[in-house]
Motif scaffolding. Structure first.
Motif, PDB file in Angstrom:
ATOM      1  N   ARG A 153       0.650  -1.401   0.044  1.00  0.00           N
ATOM      2  CA  ARG A 153      -0.193  -0.049  -0.211  1.00  0.00           C
ATOM      3  C   ARG A 153       0.754   1.260   0.070  1.00  0.00           C
ATOM      4  NH1 ARG A 153      -3.264  -3.837   2.450  1.00  0.00           N
ATOM      5  NH2 ARG A 153      -4.921  -4.286   1.425  1.00  0.00           N
ATOM      6  N   ASP A 312      -6.437 -14.275   1.855  1.00  0.00           N
ATOM      7  CA  ASP A 312      -7.671 -13.580   2.554  1.00  0.00           C
ATOM      8  C   ASP A 312      -8.571 -12.960   1.842  1.00  0.00           C
ATOM      9  OD1 ASP A 312      -5.155 -11.850   1.647  1.00  0.00           O
ATOM     10  OD2 ASP A 312      -5.817 -10.295   2.974  1.00  0.00           O
ATOM     11  N   TYR A 405      -3.167  -5.925  15.726  1.00  0.00           N
ATOM     12  CA  TYR A 405      -3.071  -5.209  14.296  1.00  0.00           C
ATOM     13  C   TYR A 405      -2.454  -3.715  14.801  1.00  0.00           C
ATOM     14  CZ  TYR A 405      -4.789  -8.400  10.676  1.00  0.00           C
ATOM     15  OH  TYR A 405      -5.034  -9.264   9.791  1.00  0.00           O
ATOM     16  N   ASP A 407      -2.075  -1.532  12.824  1.00  0.00           N
ATOM     17  CA  ASP A 407      -2.557  -0.220  12.108  1.00  0.00           C
ATOM     18  C   ASP A 407      -3.597   0.339  12.748  1.00  0.00           C
ATOM     19  OD1 ASP A 407      -3.576  -2.856  11.248  1.00  0.00           O
ATOM     20  OD2 ASP A 407      -4.478  -1.916   9.422  1.00  0.00           O
ATOM     21  N   GLU A 458      -2.266   1.099   4.587  1.00  0.00           N
ATOM     22  CA  GLU A 458      -3.034   1.910   3.908  1.00  0.00           C
ATOM     23  C   GLU A 458      -3.079   3.587   4.277  1.00  0.00           C
ATOM     24  OE1 GLU A 458      -4.200  -0.990   5.160  1.00  0.00           O
ATOM     25  OE2 GLU A 458      -5.871  -1.832   3.950  1.00  0.00           O
TER      26      GLU A 458
HETATM   27  C1  TNX Z   1      -7.410  -6.989   6.374  1.00  0.00           C
HETATM   28  S1  TNX Z   1      -5.910  -8.667   7.305  1.00  0.00           S
HETATM   29  C2  TNX Z   1      -6.484  -7.136   5.433  1.00  0.00           C
HETATM   30  C3  TNX Z   1      -5.942  -6.325   4.917  1.00  0.00           C
HETATM   31  C4  TNX Z   1      -6.068  -4.995   5.264  1.00  0.00           C
HETATM   32  C5  TNX Z   1      -6.372  -4.780   6.676  1.00  0.00           C
HETATM   33  C6  TNX Z   1      -6.714  -3.728   7.201  1.00  0.00           C
HETATM   34  C7  TNX Z   1      -5.792  -9.555   5.906  1.00  0.00           C
HETATM   35  C8  TNX Z   1      -5.465 -10.809   6.022  1.00  0.00           C
HETATM   36  N1  TNX Z   1      -6.272  -8.605   5.277  1.00  0.00           N
HETATM   37  O1  TNX Z   1      -5.768  -6.506   3.474  1.00  0.00           O
HETATM   38  O2  TNX Z   1      -4.885  -4.047   5.087  1.00  0.00           O
HETATM   39  O3  TNX Z   1      -7.544  -5.929   7.069  1.00  0.00           O
HETATM   40  O4  TNX Z   1      -6.592  -3.616   8.857  1.00  0.00           O
END
Ligand code: TNX
Length: 535
Positions: A153, A312, A405, A407, A458
């Motif tokens: 990102r 994911d 997390y 972020d 992001e």
């Molecule tokens: C989910 S966690 C995602 C990411 C995003 C994130 C934002 C995961 C395996 N995929 O692509 O950046 O949430 O918190």
């Protein structure tokens, strides 16, 4: 005096007295094998002492002649040391000698990291540095102590990534999961498909053009840098979703085969206009040829022990509308997109396991639905995924987003510029994370390899933002992953992190005069060997 070591060692015995770093002239290597790694470690330690005390420390092999009380530091390898594992160490500081004893170089490396932190005592008194006399016995609770960086990102420079590796190594993390592909960019040079980076690494035009990528040489450099610091790098090539950048570069990999319209203004959503997230077509054979070619190059460059295959958030509704995917499902007797995803993942996983001889990891999303390929390690990020993995007898890494997390905002003040859906993740909550699911303590003990903190970027554009975002929460996670559960004590942790931050930097580097104001309750270390500030 409380010793400011993070993560907290298993056993610490404080003794009277101190050892003057300025007296060190020699580092003795008393080792049986792994000569190169120990030499590297000796030099690494010597360089640090040189910069701290202005001495000119040399490295010698073999037992120190005569008295051991000669102001030296001894790195001793003892394969017979029991109950300490490959990453454990014993550190003894006497008034006239320091020794770090370990079975393997990784343990010695962690002993050296502890030594760095201990040397904070008299930093501000005339510039002399001392180690308090102490006997430490230490080893980690979990074998997987991970940090994940999203360089897709927003990207970081090679030197910034090395600084991140230094920081995590100082906290005894041993896995660097590198997220180098996502919708917003493809960041690794792949020689067979140059468009991935000539096209897929960039977004926007003119002044708003943003992008870049890591050459294979740079990747090798980062992997070697991490390896010196006993950190395994895990590349992630996300599939079947989170790949718009690849579809933008090579449209024939998608179900429609049509070019993606790109927002000329750039920005994070540049490739996700007109239908948002897309995915690789599961019906076209060329997709599998492409992915296998890519993974073969990834394996050649990283020489990895693990490759992360993503998995994911697969966008739904595309495959069941696509004639080639429908044909594939019909031929294989698959009844749902979830089953097609399992088949897709199996094709790639089997290739990586059998042809490349590398283990794979996948995000746990399909586990509850159609399952995940045998032998794949499951990284849980949503509630219940790691629990389910362990209860099915699968190895898992626990990254439950509510606790790790990085972020997410750490406090109300840091909500600014972040999406509303993000929950708060204060330091104390990270500190309270328990990777082993409740009720599964006995069965899951070996299946839960450990935990990992992702930082998705992001909203994180610069290195400074990134560091503020992860520190001090990463200090808290390091203790969760390294120290025995019963030793956790948040108040004690806070005191240690404040002490550590105060004692750093070394006298030669003044503290930052314009430190950001105190909002999160715990000091933030800019580097364990660098400047500090509070956030
Ligand atoms: C989910 S966690 C995602 C990411 C995003 C994130 C934002 C995961 C395996 N995929 O692509 O950046 O949430 O918190």
């Amino acid at each position: 005096m409380r010793l400011a070591v993070i993560p907290k060692p298993v056993e610490v015995k404080r003794c009277p007295g101190q050892f003057a770093l300025a007296s060190v002239r020699v580092i003795h290597l008393e080792i049986v094998d792994d000569v190169e790694r120990y030499r590297w470690l000796g030099r690494y330690l010597a360089d640090w002492i040189d910069s701290e005390s202005g001495a000119d420390v040399c490295i010698r092999s073999g037992n120190p002649l005569g008295s051991k009380s000669d102001g030296s530091i001894r790195l001793i390898q003892d394969p017979g040391l029991s109950d300490i594992g490959d990453e454990g160490y014993q550190l003894t500081v006497n008034e006239d000698c320091v020794s770090i004893t370990a079975r393997r170089p990784a343990g010695a490396f962690y002993g050296v990291q502890t030594l760095f932190q201990l040397a904070t005592g008299d930093a501000n008194h005339g510039g002399s540095r001392y180690l308090p006399c102490v006997h430490i016995n230490d080893r980690p609770r979990f074998s997987w102590r991970g940090f994940m960086l999203d360089s897709a990102r927003h990207m970081q420079s090679v030197s910034e990534i090395k600084r991140i590796i230094d920081r995590i190594a100082a906290l005894k993390f041993n896995r660097f999961h590198w997220h180098i592909v996502d919708d917003q960019a493809w960041r690794m040079e792949i020689r067979k498909y140059p468009r991935l980076t000539s096209v897929g690494a960039w977004r926007g035009e003119g002044d708003s053009r943003y992008g870049g990528f890591y050459s294979q040489q740079q990747v090798r450099d980062i992997v070697a840098y991490a390896n010196d610091r006993h950190i395994i790098v895990i590349p992630e090539i996300d599939m079947p979703g989170h790949c718009n950048s690849a579809l933008y570069a090579i449209p024939s990999l998608s179900c429609s085969g049509k070019s993606i319209t790109v927002d000329a203004a750039g920005g994070l959503n540049a490739y996700t206009r007109d239908g948002g997230r897309r995915l690789y077509c599961a019906g076209r054979d060329e997709v599998f040829t492409f992915l296998k070619d890519v993974l073969a190059e990834v394996a050649e460059v990283f020489e990895p022990q693990y490759i992360h295959l993503g998995g994911d958030e697969r966008p739904t509704g595309f495959w069941s509308q696509c004639p080639s995917c429908k044909k594939r499902m019909h031929e294989l007797g698959l009844k749902s997109e979830d089953e097609l995803e399992f088949w897709f993942a199996s094709q790639i996983t089997n290739y990586v396991h059998e042809q490349l001889k590398v283990r794979t990891i996948g995000w746990g999303d399909n586990l509850k639905k159609a399952g995940m390929p045998d032998g794949q390690i499951i990284q849980g990020w949503l509630e219940g995924q790691s629990e389910m993995a362990a209860s099915l007898g699968r190895q898992t890494i626990n990254s439950f987003h509510e606790y790790v997390y990085m972020d997410y905002p750490c406090c109300e003040e840091s909500r600014l510029g972040k999406p509303d859906w993000m929950p708060l993740l204060p330091v104390e909550k990270v500190y309270g994370f328990e990777p082993v699911p409740e009720g599964l303590e006995t069965v899951a003990a070996d299946l839960v390899l450990g935990g990992e903190a992702p930082v998705w970027t992001e909203c994180i554009k610069t290195y400074e933002q990134l560091i503020r975002q992860v520190m001090p929460r990463l200090l808290a996670l390091s203790e969760v992953l390294w120290s025995p559960r019963k030793m956790r004590d948040y108040h004690d942790f806070q005191v240690r992190s404040e002490l550590l931050a105060q004692d750093y930097p070394p006298a030669s580097q003044p503290k930052q005069p314009n430190a950001p104001s105190f909002v999160c309750g715990v000091n933030c270390l800019d580097q364990l060997t660098g400047s500090s500030y509070t956030i």
